[in-house]
Motif scaffolding. Structure first.
Motif, mmCIF file in Angstrom:
data_model
loop_
_atom_site.group_PDB
_atom_site.id
_atom_site.type_symbol
_atom_site.label_atom_id
_atom_site.label_comp_id
_atom_site.label_asym_id
_atom_site.label_seq_id
_atom_site.Cartn_x
_atom_site.Cartn_y
_atom_site.Cartn_z
ATOM 1 N N ALA A 559 -47.817 -3.546 48.088
ATOM 2 C CA ALA A 559 -46.793 -3.055 46.808
ATOM 3 C C ALA A 559 -45.241 -3.158 47.146
ATOM 4 O O ALA A 559 -44.626 -3.716 46.542
ATOM 5 C CB ALA A 559 -47.096 -1.490 46.723
ATOM 6 N N THR A 560 -45.263 -3.636 48.037
ATOM 7 C CA THR A 560 -43.244 -3.251 48.679
ATOM 8 C C THR A 560 -43.371 -4.803 48.407
ATOM 9 O O THR A 560 -41.882 -5.427 48.044
ATOM 10 C CB THR A 560 -43.552 -3.374 49.917
ATOM 11 O OG1 THR A 560 -43.248 -1.545 50.283
ATOM 12 C CG2 THR A 560 -41.322 -4.223 50.085
ATOM 13 N N ALA A 561 -44.206 -5.615 48.658
ATOM 14 C CA ALA A 561 -44.485 -7.676 49.091
ATOM 15 C C ALA A 561 -44.042 -7.746 47.355
ATOM 16 O O ALA A 561 -43.516 -8.982 46.842
ATOM 17 C CB ALA A 561 -44.862 -8.261 48.913
ATOM 18 N N ASP A 562 -44.744 -7.050 46.020
ATOM 19 C CA ASP A 562 -44.989 -7.202 44.866
ATOM 20 C C ASP A 562 -43.914 -6.779 44.507
ATOM 21 O O ASP A 562 -43.257 -8.202 42.846
ATOM 22 C CB ASP A 562 -46.247 -6.516 44.275
ATOM 23 C CG ASP A 562 -47.006 -7.227 44.508
ATOM 24 O OD1 ASP A 562 -47.888 -8.457 45.091
ATOM 25 O OD2 ASP A 562 -48.633 -5.718 44.712
ATOM 26 N N LEU A 563 -42.929 -5.992 44.747
ATOM 27 C CA LEU A 563 -42.177 -5.204 43.903
ATOM 28 C C LEU A 563 -41.167 -5.916 44.330
ATOM 29 O O LEU A 563 -39.596 -6.455 43.502
ATOM 30 C CB LEU A 563 -41.387 -3.945 44.435
ATOM 31 C CG LEU A 563 -40.341 -3.295 43.732
ATOM 32 C CD1 LEU A 563 -40.658 -2.768 41.886
ATOM 33 C CD2 LEU A 563 -40.299 -2.296 44.098
ATOM 34 N N ALA A 564 -40.890 -6.758 45.394
ATOM 35 C CA ALA A 564 -39.866 -7.927 45.476
ATOM 36 C C ALA A 564 -40.260 -8.473 45.138
ATOM 37 O O ALA A 564 -38.807 -9.723 44.690
ATOM 38 C CB ALA A 564 -40.026 -7.754 47.340
ATOM 39 N N ALA A 565 -41.064 -8.959 44.687
ATOM 40 C CA ALA A 565 -41.079 -10.364 43.687
ATOM 41 C C ALA A 565 -40.777 -10.767 42.725
ATOM 42 O O ALA A 565 -39.482 -11.583 41.971
ATOM 43 C CB ALA A 565 -42.335 -11.238 44.030
ATOM 44 N N ARG A 566 -41.007 -9.429 42.272
ATOM 45 C CA ARG A 566 -41.024 -8.686 40.661
ATOM 46 C C ARG A 566 -39.676 -9.202 40.813
ATOM 47 O O ARG A 566 -38.410 -9.248 39.911
ATOM 48 C CB ARG A 566 -41.372 -7.873 40.300
ATOM 49 C CG ARG A 566 -43.197 -7.986 39.786
ATOM 50 C CD ARG A 566 -43.867 -6.375 39.771
ATOM 51 N NE ARG A 566 -42.634 -5.592 38.218
ATOM 52 C CZ ARG A 566 -42.906 -4.583 38.683
ATOM 53 N NH1 ARG A 566 -43.345 -3.545 39.794
ATOM 54 N NH2 ARG A 566 -42.209 -3.571 37.966
ATOM 55 N N MET A 567 -38.513 -8.303 41.794
ATOM 56 C CA MET A 567 -37.161 -8.137 41.249
ATOM 57 C C MET A 567 -36.481 -9.470 41.486
ATOM 58 O O MET A 567 -35.323 -9.757 41.305
ATOM 59 C CB MET A 567 -36.866 -7.201 42.617
ATOM 60 C CG MET A 567 -37.061 -5.567 42.276
ATOM 61 S SD MET A 567 -36.827 -4.374 44.135
ATOM 62 C CE MET A 567 -35.239 -4.856 43.561
ATOM 63 N N ASP A 568 -37.186 -10.227 42.338
ATOM 64 C CA ASP A 568 -36.697 -11.658 42.702
ATOM 65 C C ASP A 568 -36.491 -12.196 41.588
ATOM 66 O O ASP A 568 -35.582 -12.975 40.921
ATOM 67 C CB ASP A 568 -37.364 -12.526 43.735
ATOM 68 C CG ASP A 568 -36.588 -13.501 44.084
ATOM 69 O OD1 ASP A 568 -34.615 -13.651 44.541
ATOM 70 O OD2 ASP A 568 -36.617 -14.609 43.883
ATOM 71 N N ALA A 569 -37.868 -12.554 40.761
ATOM 72 C CA ALA A 569 -37.631 -13.401 39.934
ATOM 73 C C ALA A 569 -36.223 -12.313 38.586
ATOM 74 O O ALA A 569 -36.145 -13.605 36.943
ATOM 75 C CB ALA A 569 -39.021 -13.454 38.993
ATOM 76 N N LEU A 585 -25.450 -9.523 40.885
ATOM 77 C CA LEU A 585 -26.478 -10.102 41.272
ATOM 78 C C LEU A 585 -26.509 -10.170 42.896
ATOM 79 O O LEU A 585 -27.813 -9.818 43.787
ATOM 80 C CB LEU A 585 -26.538 -11.470 41.479
ATOM 81 C CG LEU A 585 -26.482 -11.600 39.641
ATOM 82 C CD1 LEU A 585 -25.799 -13.407 39.068
ATOM 83 C CD2 LEU A 585 -27.926 -11.784 39.305
ATOM 84 N N GLN A 586 -25.798 -10.073 43.428
ATOM 85 C CA GLN A 586 -25.559 -9.723 44.886
ATOM 86 C C GLN A 586 -26.646 -7.960 45.195
ATOM 87 O O GLN A 586 -26.678 -8.339 46.262
ATOM 88 C CB GLN A 586 -24.142 -9.199 45.598
ATOM 89 C CG GLN A 586 -24.285 -9.628 47.401
ATOM 90 C CD GLN A 586 -22.476 -10.416 47.877
ATOM 91 O OE1 GLN A 586 -21.757 -10.152 47.151
ATOM 92 N NE2 GLN A 586 -22.576 -9.810 49.117
#
Length: 592
Positions: A559-569, A585-586
């Motif tokens: 779930a952590t990895a998925d949330l990181a990808a969503r936030m990066d997008a 952004l930073q």
């Protein structure tokens, strides 16, 4: 030094001329006897055994050699120096009264004082010899015994020849023609004259052979054909039912020998006549034993030349390639001609048993070689080889990023990443677009690699788009095809919907609120998973509790990895649509 007198010298010269004439004439008569004997011996031998063409050539060579030897002998006697001593010996034998004074004078004349005699004594001897020979004819002293003997022999030979000419003129004339023209098919003279057909030569293996017999002169009810294969035993076959075309005096017989498989020698007899023997050689038709192919690929493909040797000459090469073919045949050739798709083409260069030429690969088809050997035999059923022209396919191209429909603000940008590949080389990659303000394209790559990845940043500000507009975009890749012209591969068309700044910012703010709530829940789940894992560690005997704690930990990690990808997008989307400050952004990147 003393010389013989002028009178003695004239007499010796007269004797010298007669001496040469006697010996030259004797040689001529001797040669005539020998040649006449050879001529008549050959006449009878030919009637007994019927000389082949080589046999008649040998006999003609003997006669010519005899004539040449006679001419050379006459010329030699005309040029030969006859010493005075030789003549003096013959004169002394004919006239003993000279008591060797002529021989002594001749021997002392060139020697003089060197021989021990005084010049005065030598002059007296010459004068005495001149007086003693005053009434003598030195020319009559030349020995003519051999001349008389060979004159008799030549006369007898001439009489015999004349007798033959009177008694059998036709037979003698035929023999003369056979010997003078040894290659001509002139049969031995007889009441029935016989020819056999064909008169030798070469035939292709497998071709039907029909032997014929032609007869003229005294008519016969049948003929006999004698033949043998290679060095085997002679066979004889009786031929009847002669054909006589029209009112001709010829009789013709035929005998089918069947397909040619071995060299055959044959002759025919009919009545008292016999034909000349002939040999019909059998040879294979020309055929290809092997090929060597040298393929020169088009320069734009950057492929190295290929070389191969094989019994099969099938060609598979890029369209536009040049193929140099070297074919090896089973025998020396007269000519070789290329046939493409069954249509005769250019003649190829022939060297011995090798034919070489080239063809250009432009389309699928076939080719073959039409061979003719030095006997004029044409190769039957030549092998047909295939030609496969490998066409240059258009490049394949994909938009890796974004590679989908999307939304952007009028001032947004698109980070592009495009991959392309080609059979041989990608010449360029371009991005094309169409907007309300017009269409356009810009280059992403120029080069020559087979697999290429290129990218860049596309700013939409220059399109002057407004909220509600749609921008279409696609990628194109072009190759270096120099034969059919550059080919182009194209991706599907993707769309960019232009949304207003406030709309985009509100949407992204809402996503950020959702991400914060998800982050809060994730932190709580992480704490709970850690506590469960610590409790399970204190009770090592409870395996089920430990397994549940580990599964919970793994679920939290995913779930952590998925949330990181969503936030990066979301961060990228904020950046590409210019709806967040650099500081914001930073901060998001740190949280991610």
């Amino acid at each position: 030094m003393t010389e013989v007198s002028e009178v003695l010298a004239r007499k010796l010269d007269t004797a010298r001329r007669r001496y040469r004439w006697v010996h030259a004439t004797t040689d001529v008569l001797r040669a005539f006897v020998v040649l006449a004997g050879l001529f008549l011996i050959g006449f009878h031998l030919d009637r007994l055994v019927v000389f082949t063409t080589p046999g008649r050539v040998v006999w003609l060579a003997l006669l010519i050699a005899g004539i040449v030897a006679t001419v050379v002998g006459i010329a030699a006697w005309a040029l030969r120096a006859v010493p005075s001593e030789v003549l003096a010996v013959q004169v002394e034998r004919a006239y003993p009264s000279l008591e060797e004074r002529l021989l002594t004078a001749v021997e002392l004349a060139p020697a003089g004082a060197l021989a021990g005699a005084s010049p005065h004594l030598a002059r007296l001897l010459v004068q005495d010899t001149e007086r003693a020979s005053a009434g003598l004819d030195f020319a009559r002293a030349v020995d003519t015994t051999g001349l008389h003997r060979w004159t008799g022999a030549a006369s007898l030979a001439l009489v015999i020849l004349l007798a033959y000419i009177l008694v059998v003129p036709g037979a003698l004339f035929t023999w003369a023609r056979r010997i003078i023209f040894p290659a001509a098919d002139i049969p031995v003279y007889a009441h029935t004259r016989v020819w056999v057909l064909p008169a030798g030569g070469v035939v292709a293996r497998g071709d039907p052979v029909v032997l014929g017999v032609r007869v003229t002169g005294r008519q016969v009810p049948e003929a006999r054909l004698h033949y043998r294969f290679e060095t085997g035993a002679w066979n004889a076959v009786r031929l009847s039912n002669a054909q006589r075309p029209g009112a001709s005096s010829w009789q013709s017989f035929q005998f089918p020998l069947g397909p040619a498989s071995q060299t055959v020698t044959y002759y025919a007899t009919a009545g008292d006549g016999q034909s000349n023997p002939h040999t019909l050689r059998v040879e294979d038709r020309p055929t290809i034993l092997g090929l060597r192919l040298h393929i020169k690929n088009p320069a734009y493909t950057h492929l190295p030349p290929q070389e191969m040797s094989a019994s099969s000459g099938n060609v598979a090469a890029p369209r536009g390639a040049e193929v140099i073919v070297e074919a090896s045949a089973n025998k020396p050739l007269k000519e070789a001609r290329l046939a493409e798709n069954g249509r005769p083409g250019p003649f190829w260069v022939v060297r011995g048993a090798t034919a070489a030429g080239s063809l250009r690969v432009l389309q699928d088809g076939t080719y073959s070689l039409l061979l003719v050997d030095r006997n004029g035999f044409v190769g039957k059923d030549p092998p047909v080889y295939s030609i496969h022209a490998i066409r240059d396919r258009p490049p394949t191209v994909r938009i890796l990023q974004p590679g989908a429909d999307m939304e952007r603000t009028p001032w947004g940008r698109v980070d592009l990443r495009v991959a392309a590949s080609d059979d041989y080389s990608v010449a360029s990659i371009r991005l094309g677009y169409h907007a309300r303000s017009g269409s356009g394209a810009f280059n992403l790559y120029s080069g020559g690699g087979k697999q290429v990845t290129a990218g860049g940043v596309w700013s939409l500000a220059g399109l002057h788009a407004k909220p509600g507009d749609t921008v279409e975009y696609w990628a194109e890749a072009r190759d270096n095809d120099a034969v059919d012209g550059p080919q182009t591969g194209r991706t599907p068309v993707y769309h960019i919907r232009i949304v207003g700044f406030e709309e985009m910012r509100g949407r992204l703010d809402a996503q950020e609120v959702q991400e914060r709530e998800a982050l809060r829940q994730l932190i709580a789940a992480q704490k709970s998973a850690r506590s469960a894992l610590a409790a399970a560690a204190q009770r090592p005997t409870n395996a089920a509790a430990a397994a549940r704690a580990e599964a919970s930990q793994r679920s939290v990690a995913q779930a952590t990895a998925d949330l990181a990808a969503r936030m990066d997008a979301t961060t990228r989307e904020m950046d590409e649509n210019s709806v967040a400050s650099p500081a914001r952004l930073q901060q998001r990147q740190q949280i991610t």
